[in-house]
Design an enzyme around this catalytic site. Structure first.
Site, PDB file in Angstrom:
ATOM      1  N   MET A 197       0.856  -1.192   0.000  1.00 10.42           N
ATOM      2  CA  MET A 197       0.000   0.000   0.000  1.00 10.42           C
ATOM      3  C   MET A 197       0.892   1.243   0.000  1.00 10.42           C
ATOM      4  O   MET A 197       0.453   2.328   0.385  1.00 10.42           O
ATOM      5  CB  MET A 197      -0.927  -0.017   1.215  1.00 10.42           C
ATOM      6  CG  MET A 197      -1.861  -1.229   1.198  1.00 10.42           C
ATOM      7  SD  MET A 197      -3.367  -1.006   2.136  1.00 10.42           S
ATOM      8  CE  MET A 197      -2.709  -0.781   3.754  1.00 10.42           C
ATOM      9  N   HIS A 203       9.130   1.051   3.377  1.00 12.21           N
ATOM     10  CA  HIS A 203      10.197   1.100   4.379  1.00 12.21           C
ATOM     11  C   HIS A 203      11.091  -0.113   4.197  1.00 12.21           C
ATOM     12  O   HIS A 203      10.856  -0.933   3.287  1.00 12.21           O
ATOM     13  CB  HIS A 203       9.585   1.165   5.785  1.00 12.21           C
ATOM     14  CG  HIS A 203       8.535   0.113   6.022  1.00 12.21           C
ATOM     15  ND1 HIS A 203       8.831  -1.226   6.104  1.00 12.21           N
ATOM     16  CD2 HIS A 203       7.180   0.206   6.156  1.00 12.21           C
ATOM     17  CE1 HIS A 203       7.726  -1.915   6.304  1.00 12.21           C
ATOM     18  NE2 HIS A 203       6.701  -1.078   6.336  1.00 12.21           N
ATOM     19  N   GLY A 258      11.239  -2.883   5.582  1.00 13.31           N
ATOM     20  CA  GLY A 258      10.529  -4.171   5.546  1.00 13.31           C
ATOM     21  C   GLY A 258      10.116  -4.502   4.115  1.00 13.31           C
ATOM     22  O   GLY A 258      10.379  -5.599   3.609  1.00 13.31           O
ATOM     23  N   HIS A 259       9.473  -3.528   3.437  1.00 12.25           N
ATOM     24  CA  HIS A 259       9.064  -3.773   2.047  1.00 12.25           C
ATOM     25  C   HIS A 259      10.288  -4.034   1.167  1.00 12.25           C
ATOM     26  O   HIS A 259      10.275  -4.911   0.312  1.00 12.25           O
ATOM     27  CB  HIS A 259       8.355  -2.535   1.477  1.00 12.25           C
ATOM     28  CG  HIS A 259       7.052  -2.200   2.122  1.00 12.25           C
ATOM     29  ND1 HIS A 259       6.879  -1.075   2.877  1.00 12.25           N
ATOM     30  CD2 HIS A 259       5.867  -2.844   2.108  1.00 12.25           C
ATOM     31  CE1 HIS A 259       5.624  -1.022   3.285  1.00 12.25           C
ATOM     32  NE2 HIS A 259       4.991  -2.087   2.855  1.00 12.25           N
ATOM     33  N   ASP A 295       8.339   8.973  -4.258  1.00 10.11           N
ATOM     34  CA  ASP A 295       9.397   8.535  -3.355  1.00 10.11           C
ATOM     35  C   ASP A 295       9.462   6.998  -3.333  1.00 10.11           C
ATOM     36  O   ASP A 295      10.538   6.399  -3.388  1.00 10.11           O
ATOM     37  CB  ASP A 295       9.094   9.098  -1.956  1.00 10.11           C
ATOM     38  CG  ASP A 295      10.223   8.831  -1.002  1.00 10.11           C
ATOM     39  OD1 ASP A 295      11.365   9.133  -1.374  1.00 10.11           O
ATOM     40  OD2 ASP A 295       9.961   8.287   0.095  1.00 10.11           O
ATOM     41  N   ASP A 296       8.296   6.366  -3.292  1.00 12.97           N
ATOM     42  CA  ASP A 296       8.239   4.898  -3.288  1.00 12.97           C
ATOM     43  C   ASP A 296       8.880   4.339  -4.560  1.00 12.97           C
ATOM     44  O   ASP A 296       9.682   3.396  -4.508  1.00 12.97           O
ATOM     45  CB  ASP A 296       6.784   4.406  -3.214  1.00 12.97           C
ATOM     46  CG  ASP A 296       6.154   4.631  -1.845  1.00 12.97           C
ATOM     47  OD1 ASP A 296       6.904   4.831  -0.873  1.00 12.97           O
ATOM     48  OD2 ASP A 296       4.908   4.606  -1.760  1.00 12.97           O
ATOM     49  N   GLN A 328      12.630   4.489  -4.480  1.00 13.91           N
ATOM     50  CA  GLN A 328      13.214   3.450  -3.608  1.00 13.91           C
ATOM     51  C   GLN A 328      13.179   2.093  -4.302  1.00 13.91           C
ATOM     52  O   GLN A 328      14.108   1.301  -4.199  1.00 13.91           O
ATOM     53  CB  GLN A 328      12.428   3.334  -2.309  1.00 13.91           C
ATOM     54  CG  GLN A 328      12.544   4.530  -1.407  1.00 13.91           C
ATOM     55  CD  GLN A 328      12.054   4.134  -0.011  1.00 13.91           C
ATOM     56  OE1 GLN A 328      12.627   3.296   0.653  1.00 13.91           O
ATOM     57  NE2 GLN A 328      10.964   4.746   0.413  1.00 13.91           N
ATOM     58  N   GLY A 357       5.355 -10.004   4.442  1.00 10.82           N
ATOM     59  CA  GLY A 357       6.132  -9.911   5.674  1.00 10.82           C
ATOM     60  C   GLY A 357       5.444 -10.679   6.802  1.00 10.82           C
ATOM     61  O   GLY A 357       4.210 -10.651   6.930  1.00 10.82           O
ATOM     62  N   LYS A 417       5.392  -9.837   9.730  1.00  9.56           N
ATOM     63  CA  LYS A 417       4.797  -8.901  10.690  1.00  9.56           C
ATOM     64  C   LYS A 417       3.266  -8.994  10.667  1.00  9.56           C
ATOM     65  O   LYS A 417       2.616  -8.906  11.689  1.00  9.56           O
ATOM     66  CB  LYS A 417       5.224  -7.466  10.388  1.00  9.56           C
ATOM     67  CG  LYS A 417       4.709  -6.499  11.439  1.00  9.56           C
ATOM     68  CD  LYS A 417       5.153  -5.104  11.205  1.00  9.56           C
ATOM     69  CE  LYS A 417       4.216  -4.348  10.322  1.00  9.56           C
ATOM     70  NZ  LYS A 417       2.872  -4.129  10.916  1.00  9.56           N
ATOM     71  N   SER A 443       7.001  -0.289  10.045  1.00 11.67           N
ATOM     72  CA  SER A 443       5.605  -0.226   9.622  1.00 11.67           C
ATOM     73  C   SER A 443       5.384   1.130   8.975  1.00 11.67           C
ATOM     74  O   SER A 443       5.988   2.133   9.396  1.00 11.67           O
ATOM     75  CB  SER A 443       4.695  -0.351  10.854  1.00 11.67           C
ATOM     76  OG  SER A 443       3.394   0.112  10.543  1.00 11.67           O
ATOM     77  N   SER A 444       4.510   1.161   7.986  1.00 11.39           N
ATOM     78  CA  SER A 444       4.202   2.454   7.342  1.00 11.39           C
ATOM     79  C   SER A 444       3.593   3.405   8.355  1.00 11.39           C
ATOM     80  O   SER A 444       3.657   4.623   8.197  1.00 11.39           O
ATOM     81  CB  SER A 444       3.228   2.239   6.185  1.00 11.39           C
ATOM     82  OG  SER A 444       3.752   1.292   5.311  1.00 11.39           O
ATOM     83  N   ARG A 445       2.999   2.849   9.398  1.00 10.88           N
ATOM     84  CA  ARG A 445       2.343   3.703  10.398  1.00 10.88           C
ATOM     85  C   ARG A 445       3.330   4.309  11.397  1.00 10.88           C
ATOM     86  O   ARG A 445       2.953   5.185  12.169  1.00 10.88           O
ATOM     87  CB  ARG A 445       1.260   2.910  11.134  1.00 10.88           C
ATOM     88  CG  ARG A 445       0.086   2.569  10.230  1.00 10.88           C
ATOM     89  CD  ARG A 445      -0.994   1.844  10.973  1.00 10.88           C
ATOM     90  NE  ARG A 445      -2.208   1.695  10.178  1.00 10.88           N
ATOM     91  CZ  ARG A 445      -2.417   0.734   9.296  1.00 10.88           C
ATOM     92  NH1 ARG A 445      -1.490  -0.177   9.080  1.00 10.88           N
ATOM     93  NH2 ARG A 445      -3.547   0.677   8.611  1.00 10.88           N
TER      94      ARG A 445
HETATM   95  O1  PAF Z   1       0.028  -5.753   3.716  1.00 12.69           O
HETATM   96  C1  PAF Z   1      -0.422  -4.846   2.988  1.00 12.69           C
HETATM   97  O2  PAF Z   1       0.232  -3.835   2.704  1.00 12.69           O
HETATM   98  C2  PAF Z   1      -1.813  -4.995   2.404  1.00 12.69           C
HETATM   99  O3  PAF Z   1      -2.667  -5.641   3.287  1.00 12.69           O
HETATM  100  C3  PAF Z   1      -1.826  -5.703   1.017  1.00 12.69           C
HETATM  101  C4  PAF Z   1      -1.341  -7.119   1.117  1.00 12.69           C
HETATM  102  C5  PAF Z   1      -0.967  -4.914   0.049  1.00 12.69           C
HETATM  103  C6  PAF Z   1      -3.249  -5.737   0.465  1.00 12.69           C
HETATM  104  O4  PAF Z   1      -3.751  -4.442   0.287  1.00 12.69           O
END
Ligand code: PAF
Length: 307
Positions: free
Chosen positions: A50, A54, A56-57, A97-98, A101, A171, A173, A208-210
């Site tokens: 989404m 970060h 993690g991704h 930005d995403d 990266q 992930g 997480k 986490s994005s949050r």
């Molecule tokens: O983990 C996430 O970022 C979301 O739940 C996903 C898997 C992209 C689905 O929108």
């Protein structure tokens, strides 16, 4: 991407060039491109996201790059999986930005799209047929965020059908999410779901994005979440197997100013039924959700293994 690095032997600058990432604006063009890649015999590794990327991704993308001929990423803040409109509105977004990266991580293609583009068959959200996320969606995140996993399952099925990946990377997480997507993949017959270890900041806080919603002080205090999980693992290694006692270990560590615990639970990861406090576990996944400031954070840890 073009840049320079210092050559440590000759002490001069060396030019490096990484291939430019392809940015596709909608799922239809992504589907056409992915189809052509598969027709040319290339394997596709896929990381659904989404955005607000970060470490993690990027670790998921790094693995997709290494294990497949092509790595691609989707960025779509999926409204179907948010049960709290404020959470959806606050969710950080920065596509450029995403994409930069991702280019640096060696990703070949990134695509996005609007809700209408992902679900052209429906003219309003209410008309979108939601996928049943199955029994692993029950309890924990499923109970705290009604409808969340139906939204995740619905978009993941659509994304898998768009990309047709051989492997998709998630992930650990989001542990319960990995159970839900494994069920989808089993039913569709693809992709292989690769679950990657949780990436952590030096404090132990899971990326986490949050996390960008946290102040410095909240960020420091939020580290008690991972501490609680590692303390539970320590207790496990000391021989503790009782659900209630392992939960108490976590709750003691989570007793920090400003931390509002939604759940601190233990489950057998192979069974996924709620456990009675006096129950004894042979395998254990410890899972926590807590609110701090404007963020709701989740994290988890397998207790009976070191990784
Ligand atoms: O983990 C996430 O970022 C979301 O739940 C996903 C898997 C992209 C689905 O929108």
């Amino acid at each position: 991407m073009v840049g320079t690095v210092l050559d440590p032997i000759n002490c001069n600058q060396t030019l490096f060039v990484t291939a430019m990432i392809l940015r596709l604006p909608d799922p239809v063009s992504a589907q056409t491109w992915c189809h052509a890649q598969r027709a040319a015999g290339r394997s596709i590794g896929f990381v659904p996201t989404m955005g607000a990327l970060h470490e993690g991704h990027l670790s998921l993308v790094g693995r997709a790059v290494v294990e497949n001929n092509i790595a691609c990423v989707s960025i779509f803040v999926n409204p179907l999986q948010f049960n709290d409109p404020d959470d959806l509105a606050r969710y950080p977004r920065n596509f450029d930005d995403d994409a930069q990266q991702l280019e640096g991580a060696g990703c070949d293609m990134v695509f996005s799209g609007t809700l209408e583009q992902f679900f052209p068959e429906a003219s309003v959200v209410a008309e979108i047929t939601k996928r049943d996320p199955g029994p692993t969606a029950e309890g924990l995140e499923g109970a705290s965020r009604p409808g969340h996993f139906a939204g995740v399952a619905t978009i993941c099925e659509r994304l898998f059908k768009t990309v047709g990946p051989g492997r998709a990377y998630f992930g650990e997480k989001d542990f319960q999410q990995t159970l839900v997507v494994k069920d989808i993949a089993r039913q569709l017959g693809y992709p292989e779901i690769v679950v990657c270890p949780t990436a952590r900041e030096p404090s132990g806080l899971a990326y986490s994005s949050r996390n960008v919603l946290l102040t410095d002080s909240e960020c420091k205090r939020a580290a008690c979440i991972s501490r609680a999980l590692f303390m539970a693992r320590h207790a496990w290694h000391q021989g503790e197997r009782e659900v209630g006692k392992l939960r108490d270990v976590m709750l003691r560590e989570l007793d920090v100013d400003g931390i509002h615990v939604e759940y601190a639970e233990l489950r057998d990861p192979h069974d996924w039924r709620p456990e009675a406090p006096a129950g004894l576990l042979v395998r254990a996944q410890a899972l926590i959700a807590a609110r701090i400031g404007k963020a709701r954070l989740i994290d988890n840890l397998r207790l009976d293994r070191d990784a």
